[in-house]
Write a protein that holds these residues in place. Structure first.
Motif, PDB file in Angstrom:
ATOM      1  N   GLY A  39       0.596  -1.325   0.097  1.00  0.00           N
ATOM      2  CA  GLY A  39      -0.074   0.121  -0.046  1.00  0.00           C
ATOM      3  C   GLY A  39       0.802   1.132  -0.027  1.00  0.00           C
ATOM      4  N   PHE A  54      -5.357   6.358  -2.947  1.00  0.00           N
ATOM      5  CA  PHE A  54      -6.013   4.696  -2.835  1.00  0.00           C
ATOM      6  C   PHE A  54      -7.292   4.478  -3.584  1.00  0.00           C
ATOM      7  N   SER A  55      -7.801   5.371  -4.105  1.00  0.00           N
ATOM      8  CA  SER A  55      -9.026   5.380  -4.672  1.00  0.00           C
ATOM      9  C   SER A  55      -8.941   4.734  -6.249  1.00  0.00           C
ATOM     10  N   TYR A  58      -5.552  -1.158  -2.115  1.00  0.00           N
ATOM     11  CA  TYR A  58      -6.157  -0.739  -0.906  1.00  0.00           C
ATOM     12  C   TYR A  58      -6.712  -1.813  -0.233  1.00  0.00           C
ATOM     13  N   ARG A  59      -7.245  -2.974  -0.824  1.00  0.00           N
ATOM     14  CA  ARG A  59      -8.099  -3.876  -0.248  1.00  0.00           C
ATOM     15  C   ARG A  59      -6.954  -4.499   0.510  1.00  0.00           C
ATOM     16  N   TRP A  85      -3.895  -3.614   1.406  1.00  0.00           N
ATOM     17  CA  TRP A  85      -3.335  -2.867   2.464  1.00  0.00           C
ATOM     18  C   TRP A  85      -4.222  -2.979   3.778  1.00  0.00           C
ATOM     19  N   THR A  86      -5.476  -2.827   3.645  1.00  0.00           N
ATOM     20  CA  THR A  86      -6.527  -2.920   4.957  1.00  0.00           C
ATOM     21  C   THR A  86      -6.398  -4.558   5.512  1.00  0.00           C
TER      22      THR A  86
END
Ligand code: FES
Length: 281
Positions: free
Chosen positions: A222, A228-229, A235-236, A238-239
């Motif tokens: 990430g 991130f958008s 992003y997913r 990274w979460t």
């Protein structure tokens, strides 16, 4: 509170900060004013790290009892075994290295990667600095070192190599997965499960959690993004990694023990101290 008060407060804070940066330490003769048992944690950590280092060095120089032939168990400390000196059946990835003279560890390539990955890990750095290097030992405790240069100079500047060790250790992790799958091996050559199989499986899961929760991993999936958008997949990921990351210290310690336990069990089986406990075949 008016804007004037806010400005005055900010100025007072800045003045206080200026004072702090000019004064290296409050003028007290005591080493620390802490009254809790702050030495306990560094001592326990030092004992655990010391045990691990001694155990690993002994196992490395044994150069034996790392493969249980009948059960197909290869210890993670020697995997992959890529020397022509490795015992038959333990070198699925081929012999990249020649026969070793006596005294040269078979894990001469693998071990520096594992050791480098752990030594440069942010969690072990904190643990090592507090318990072994004693810089800093604990919050609000005066250091025994006269000077603090952080990680800007040799040898501690080498800690910045962690991201490269992460990549190399990830390759070894894939090999460990392969070994764990291979351990589902029955005594008649078909499918089977023994206690060693389960230990190898638990170990590789813990190693995976340790690697996935790594700070370098979080940055790789990430980091260096402005929006991130525009990168929904990263992003997913990274979460997910961010959810594991706060538990990184736990994974670091637990995986250390699972590696030792798995290695010890396989050594005991191959030495014939006891038989593998079989659940299926
Ligand atoms: S920070 Fe611990 S393994 Fe990367």
């Amino acid at each position: 509170m008016g804007s004037q008060d806010l400005r005055a407060g900010a100025a007072a804070t800045a003045a206080r900060r200026g004072q702090t940066s000019r004064t290296t330490r409050a003028a007290i003769s005591e080493r620390t004013l802490r009254s809790d048992n702050w030495r306990k944690e560094p001592l326990i950590t030092a004992a655990i790290l010391g045990f691990f280092v001694i155990y690993t060095v002994i196992r490395l120089f044994m150069n034996a009892d790392y493969f249980a032939v009948k059960e197909n168990y290869l210890t993670p400390v020697y995997s992959p075994c890529i020397s022509a000196s490795c015992v038959e059946g333990s070198s699925d990835f081929g012999h990249w290295l020649p026969t070793f003279p006596v005294g040269i560890p078979l894990a001469i390539l693998v071990f520096p990667i594992l050791a480098g990955f752990r030594t440069t890990c942010y969690y072990y750095r904190k643990a090592g600095y507090r318990s072994l290097w004693m810089s800093p030992q604990a919050c609000a405790v005066r250091e025994p070192h006269a000077k603090y240069t952080g990680e800007t100079r040799f040898p501690l500047v080498l800690m910045n190599s962690h991201r490269y060790f992460f990549v190399l250790a990830s390759i070894l992790l894939l090999v460990n997965f392969y070994d764990a799958v291979k351990a589902f091996h029955g005594k008649d050559g078909g499918f089977g499960i023994g206690l060693g199989t389960l230990l190898m499986l638990v170990n590789v899961v813990m190693l995976a959690l340790y690697s996935l929760s790594c700070h370098a991993c979080r940055h790789i999936v990430g980091g260096r993004l402005k929006h991130f958008s525009k990168h929904p997949v990263r992003y997913r990921l990274w979460t997910w990694v961010s959810r594991l990351n706060p538990k990184h210290g736990n994974f670091a310690m637990v995986s250390l023990f699972t590696v030792i336990l798995t290695d010890f069990y396989i050594m005991a089986i191959s030495l014939g101290w006891f038989s593998d406990l079989r659940f299926i075949n």
